[in-house]
Enzyme design. Structure first.
Site, PDB file in Angstrom:
ATOM      1  N   SER A 173      38.080  39.111  45.516  1.00 46.74           N
ATOM      2  CA  SER A 173      37.171  37.985  45.314  1.00 46.74           C
ATOM      3  C   SER A 173      36.885  37.366  46.676  1.00 46.74           C
ATOM      4  CB  SER A 173      37.791  36.982  44.333  1.00 46.74           C
ATOM      5  OG  SER A 173      36.902  35.936  44.053  1.00 46.74           O
ATOM      6  N   HIS A 176      34.082  40.182  43.058  1.00 48.57           N
ATOM      7  CA  HIS A 176      33.294  39.068  42.527  1.00 48.57           C
ATOM      8  C   HIS A 176      32.103  38.831  43.447  1.00 48.57           C
ATOM      9  CE1 HIS A 176      37.043  37.212  40.367  1.00 48.57           C
ATOM     10  NE2 HIS A 176      36.628  38.347  39.827  1.00 48.57           N
ATOM     11  N   ASP A 232      42.181  36.375  38.459  1.00 49.68           N
ATOM     12  CA  ASP A 232      41.589  37.553  37.838  1.00 49.68           C
ATOM     13  C   ASP A 232      42.302  38.801  38.342  1.00 49.68           C
ATOM     14  OD1 ASP A 232      39.852  39.105  36.320  1.00 49.68           O
ATOM     15  OD2 ASP A 232      38.343  39.200  37.911  1.00 49.68           O
TER      16      ASP A 232
END
Length: 401
Positions: free
Chosen positions: A220, A247, A343
């Site tokens: 991310s 992401h 995540d």
């Protein structure tokens, strides 16, 4: 002590609006503004701000050139503002490679639909990247290493990972689409969390002896340059297919995949529905979609699908890791790189139950030690590895020397 911020933009309206949002938070204050990159360089040297917000397109000197100069002379965490267009994506990636710490959309309605949430995300981003200032300004760190340490990309829907969430993406995808991704509540938490993670250290010179059929990497905030560091040393005959879950907004993933493909010996492409997984090819999950793995006629293909409503990350590391667990069982080498939020933790639990191997990037080399920390705290990390050692460690582990 308050976080000192320098706001740089050629629009007086935007400078004023960003300043109002920053000053509304009692933990931050705008110490000055600048209307172009040249002013930004001068004020970065004289004022030594904790964070700089920077527009990309400006007169006199553009934002990318300003980032390069600032990171060379006065390394400072920099938050870029970018347009969500193909050209904006290319410029933003260039700014991140130059050393910018993160980016957000120039239009606040693109940050989040809710105005209050957009304000909170902007404030949260500044706070997160400000934590890197002391590391950037440590004299022992070379400018090149400082750039790598500070470089970051964007979260899908621009760092929605900063917001705490209680529900599990993998579970919602399962219930919404009847996809065979196990509900995370069924994971044997006691078993996986009882394992003691291995601390980071020197690169191991011996492989574990495990056999792998897939490498999956989740990232991310800070991911694009981290992925570049991991992938560029891999040879074109790398023996495994690679699934990348970063992401990133939908308009950015194609440009990012193309950029990686020019830098890497392996082939890198944006994942497409029906792609058959091939060794030596890295498949980047497209922004705004979910990527799963399906078994087809003796091989494995990718299923790229629209993300059901209510799922926080698009793409989601949890969902792709969970799907990999169902398809490859114990033959996955999964790596969780720098990023905000958690995540990947629930998907890693599913992989761990199947017997797969999980690595986490160490805290020292992360831009944001969020996702890897969640892996470590859950007792899922077989190893914690410094970013600069991951590629070498991969080659040893999979027998590609």
């Amino acid at each position: 002590m308050k976080i000192k911020v320098l706001v740089v933009d050629d629009s007086s309206f935007f400078r004023r609006r960003v300043s109002e949002i920053i000053n509304a938070d009692p933990e931050m204050e705008v110490i000055d503004t600048a209307k172009n990159g040249e002013e930004a360089i001068t004020k970065a040297k004289s004022l030594r701000p904790d964070v700089i917000t920077m527009d990309i397109e400006m007169p006199v000197l553009d934002g990318i050139s300003a980032v390069k100069a600032i990171m060379k002379d006065t390394p400072t965490p920099i938050l870029m503002f970018s347009s969500l267009t193909h050209q904006g994506a290319k410029s933003t990636i260039a700014a991140l490679e130059a050393g910018a710490a993160n980016f957000l959309p120039k239009k606040f309605e693109d940050i989040a639909k809710d105005k209050a949430e957009a304000v909170r995300l902007l404030q949260q981003n500044i706070k997160e990247i400000s934590k890197r200032r002391s590391l950037l300004r440590t004299p022992r760190i070379s400018p090149a290493t400082a750039v790598r340490s500070a470089t970051v990309a964007a979260d899908n829907r621009i760092n929605t990972a900063t917001l705490p969430r209680k529900s599990a993406d993998a579970s919602r995808l399962h219930s919404a689409n009847s996809v065979n991704v196990r509900h995370v509540a069924h994971v044997d938490n006691a078993a996986v969390e009882a394992r003691t993670p291995v601390t980071a250290g020197r690169v191991r010179k011996r492989a574990s002896g495990k056999k792998y059929s897939l490498m999956a990497i989740g990232a991310s905030t800070g991911g694009p340059v981290a992925l570049q560091n991991v992938l560029t040393p891999l040879r074109s005959d790398f023996p495994l297919p690679i699934l990348l879950i970063q992401h990133m907004p939908a308009t950015f993933t194609a440009a990012f995949a193309a950029r990686l493909n020019t830098l890497c010996q392996i082939k890198v492409k944006e994942a497409e529905h029906g792609d058959r997984l091939q060794p030596g090819v890295a498949y980047l999950a497209p922004g705004g979609k979910q990527v799963l793995i399906e078994s087809k006629a003796g091989g494995f293909t990718l299923k790229v699908m629209e993300s059901p409503a209510g799922i926080n990350y698009k793409p989601s590391v949890d969902i792709s890791f969970g799907s990999a667990a169902q398809s490859y069982h114990d033959k996955v080498l999964a790596i969780v790189l720098t990023g905000m939020g958690a995540d990947g933790r629930d998907g890693a639990k599913l992989l761990k139950q199947k017997g797969s191997t999980i690595w986490a990037q160490d805290a020292q080399s992360c831009v944001v030690y969020g996702m890897p920390q969640a892996i470590v705290n859950a007792g899922l990390a077989d190893e914690q590895v410094n970013l600069q050692q991951i590629a070498e460690r991969i080659n040893i582990e999979v027998g590609c020397r």
